[in-house]
Design a protein around this motif. Structure first.
Motif, short mmCIF file in Angstrom:
data_model
loop_
_atom_site.label_atom_id
_atom_site.label_comp_id
_atom_site.label_asym_id
_atom_site.label_seq_id
_atom_site.Cartn_x
_atom_site.Cartn_y
_atom_site.Cartn_z
N SER A 30 -3.62 8.23 3.61
CA SER A 30 -4.43 9.20 4.54
C SER A 30 -4.04 9.12 5.80
CB SER A 30 -5.62 9.30 4.24
OG SER A 30 -6.05 9.55 2.92
N GLY A 31 -3.59 8.16 6.44
CA GLY A 31 -3.53 8.16 7.90
C GLY A 31 -2.01 8.00 8.25
N LEU A 32 -1.25 8.56 7.58
CA LEU A 32 0.01 8.67 7.97
C LEU A 32 0.24 9.84 8.87
CD1 LEU A 32 2.15 8.15 4.54
CD2 LEU A 32 1.58 6.39 6.47
N PRO A 33 0.99 9.63 9.92
CA PRO A 33 1.41 10.74 10.86
C PRO A 33 2.34 11.68 10.20
CG PRO A 33 2.91 8.93 11.39
CD PRO A 33 1.91 8.59 10.22
N GLY A 34 2.31 12.96 11.20
CA GLY A 34 3.04 14.13 10.73
C GLY A 34 2.55 15.04 9.76
N SER A 51 1.27 2.37 4.34
CA SER A 51 0.50 2.55 3.26
C SER A 51 -0.13 1.28 2.81
CB SER A 51 0.85 3.55 2.20
OG SER A 51 1.74 2.78 1.31
N GLU A 52 0.87 0.41 2.53
CA GLU A 52 0.29 -0.93 2.07
C GLU A 52 -0.73 -1.55 3.00
OE1 GLU A 52 3.60 -2.52 -0.83
OE2 GLU A 52 4.60 -1.53 0.78
N GLU A 53 -0.12 -1.54 4.33
CA GLU A 53 -0.92 -2.16 5.45
C GLU A 53 -2.23 -1.44 5.73
OE1 GLU A 53 2.82 -3.72 8.26
OE2 GLU A 53 1.97 -1.88 8.48
N ASP A 54 -2.20 -0.36 5.47
CA ASP A 54 -3.40 0.62 5.69
C ASP A 54 -4.46 0.35 4.60
OD1 ASP A 54 -2.47 1.89 8.24
OD2 ASP A 54 -2.16 3.69 7.29
N LEU A 55 -4.16 0.02 3.28
CA LEU A 55 -5.04 -0.47 2.45
C LEU A 55 -5.74 -1.63 2.80
CD1 LEU A 55 -6.12 0.57 -0.48
CD2 LEU A 55 -4.41 -1.01 -1.39
N TYR A 56 -5.05 -2.42 3.34
CA TYR A 56 -5.83 -3.77 4.15
C TYR A 56 -6.67 -3.29 5.26
CZ TYR A 56 -3.38 -7.28 1.14
OH TYR A 56 -2.69 -8.07 0.26
N ARG A 57 -6.18 -2.34 6.06
CA ARG A 57 -7.01 -1.95 7.19
C ARG A 57 -8.22 -1.23 6.77
NH1 ARG A 57 -1.65 -0.32 9.09
NH2 ARG A 57 -0.94 -2.19 10.88
N LEU A 58 -8.13 -0.56 5.60
CA LEU A 58 -9.43 0.09 5.13
C LEU A 58 -10.46 -0.63 4.55
CD1 LEU A 58 -10.38 3.08 3.83
CD2 LEU A 58 -9.37 2.31 1.74
N VAL A 59 -9.90 -1.89 3.81
CA VAL A 59 -10.75 -2.81 3.28
C VAL A 59 -11.33 -3.70 4.67
CG1 VAL A 59 -10.80 -4.97 1.91
CG2 VAL A 59 -9.85 -3.02 1.32
N GLY A 102 7.15 -6.02 0.63
CA GLY A 102 6.60 -7.50 0.39
C GLY A 102 5.26 -7.45 -0.10
N PHE A 103 4.28 -6.26 0.21
CA PHE A 103 2.98 -6.22 -0.21
C PHE A 103 3.29 -5.85 -1.68
CE2 PHE A 103 2.79 -5.48 4.34
CZ PHE A 103 1.47 -5.98 4.73
N ILE A 104 2.09 -5.72 -2.51
CA ILE A 104 2.00 -5.37 -3.84
C ILE A 104 0.92 -4.51 -4.01
CG2 ILE A 104 2.29 -6.14 -6.30
CD1 ILE A 104 3.09 -8.89 -5.39
N ASN A 105 1.04 -3.27 -3.57
CA ASN A 105 -0.26 -2.44 -3.76
C ASN A 105 0.37 -1.11 -3.82
OD1 ASN A 105 -0.78 -1.31 -1.09
ND2 ASN A 105 -1.35 -3.44 -0.51
N PHE A 106 -0.45 -0.09 -4.45
CA PHE A 106 0.06 1.17 -4.20
C PHE A 106 -0.18 1.98 -2.90
CE2 PHE A 106 -1.03 1.08 -8.81
CZ PHE A 106 0.07 1.65 -9.48
N GLY A 107 -0.85 1.42 -1.98
CA GLY A 107 -1.11 2.00 -0.54
C GLY A 107 -2.19 3.14 -0.31
#
Length: 291
Positions: A52-56, A70-78, A44-49
């Motif tokens: 860089s923080g993904l595990p593995g 990735s979409e949530e992490d873009l918000y966390r970055l901001v 339901g997010f609308i961004n490219f994501g």
């Protein structure tokens, strides 16, 4: 379903769209066609994501859960650019379904988050998606509100917010100077702005992008030039404008995710990665201060 927006629908009635601040294509994409339902924008997010923080291992198969993160992490970055946001008031310009607003309350301890979107359908979806949080907000330390309004005419008083953020929305703004002036107006002295989306690298790149990427030719996006965006923020009175490229955590990962999805890969044209690799386009994080 492709990464690209859905095909254009029927023409608007003679009296024009119900959202006069928005181009017809934007009205359709975020209205009747509801871009948040496209599989490429899982969750339901609308961004490219921001990946860089993904595990593995870096070369592992990317999953739908990775896509949502990735979409949530873009918000966390901001949101991570704001110093001591606890208890402060924040405004999300171009909030969509308001999922980033909820994340801001849940993870960053903001006192109040106001989600602003120019499209009435998006505001309705945001209120529905966050109904439980809206109901509970009066009894909790975090408060949430959704307001319809244009980025160039924010319906809030002067000096009303401490933090203003916008995630992958400014590529739609026709009046960036108006948005910059409004951001400077609604931010309190000492307040902060954080903005992320994709911009052209140069004026010549901006001229080339419409031939490569349909959203620039069909009226959805505007090929703003990153240095001109930064200059517009400065001209509006914001200070210490900083520009950071974050494309190395966006384009290659998103392209790889799309290529790995059977229902997406056959229609994925890989043009955003091409634009990035040929120096036409990049993803940026811009920050600035007020007062």
């Amino acid at each position: 379903m492709t990464q690209q927006p859905p095909p254009a629908g029927p023409a608007d009635p003679p009296d024009g769209p119900a959202t006069p601040d928005l181009p017809d294509r934007v009205v359709r994409i975020y209205g009747e066609l509801d871009l948040s339902t496209v599989p490429a924008f899982a969750g339901g997010f609308i961004n490219f994501g921001y990946w860089s923080g993904l595990p593995g291992p870096a070369d592992r198969l990317l999953t739908e859960s990775d896509r949502v993160r990735s979409e949530e992490d873009l918000y966390r970055l901001v949101l991570g650019t704001f110093d001591r946001p606890q208890g402060r008031t924040a405004l999300d310009v171009g909030c969509g379904r308001g999922l980033g607003c909820a994340l801001a309350l849940r993870e960053f301890g903001l006192g109040t988050v106001i989600g602003l979107d120019a499209h009435p359908d998006q505001i309705a979806r945001a209120r529905k998606a966050n109904a439980a949080l809206l109901t509970a907000s009066a009894q909790t330390s975090g408060r949430l509100e959704f307001v319809q309004g244009a980025a160039q005419r924010i319906p809030l008083p002067d000096d009303g917010v401490d933090c203003l953020f916008s995630v992958e929305a400014a590529q739609h703004f026709r009046d960036l100077a108006g948005f910059a002036r409004e951001a400077a107006r609604v931010l309190r002295p000492g307040g902060r702005l954080a903005l992320t989306t994709f911009f052209a690298r140069t004026r010549s790149a901006a001229r080339e992008l419409p031939a490569l990427l349909p959203p620039y030719t069909d009226g959805l996006d505007v090929p703003h030039v990153v240095d001109e965006v930064a200059g517009t923020l400065t001209a509006a009175g914001l200070r210490e404008v900083r520009v950071r490229s974050v494309g190395d955590g966006v384009w290659e990962y998103y392209d790889r995710y799309m290529a790995q999805q059977p229902e997406l890969r056959d229609d994925w044209p890989r043009r955003y990665l091409t634009a990035y690799e040929t120096g036409l386009l990049d993803y940026y994080l811009l920050t600035a201060g007020a007062g």
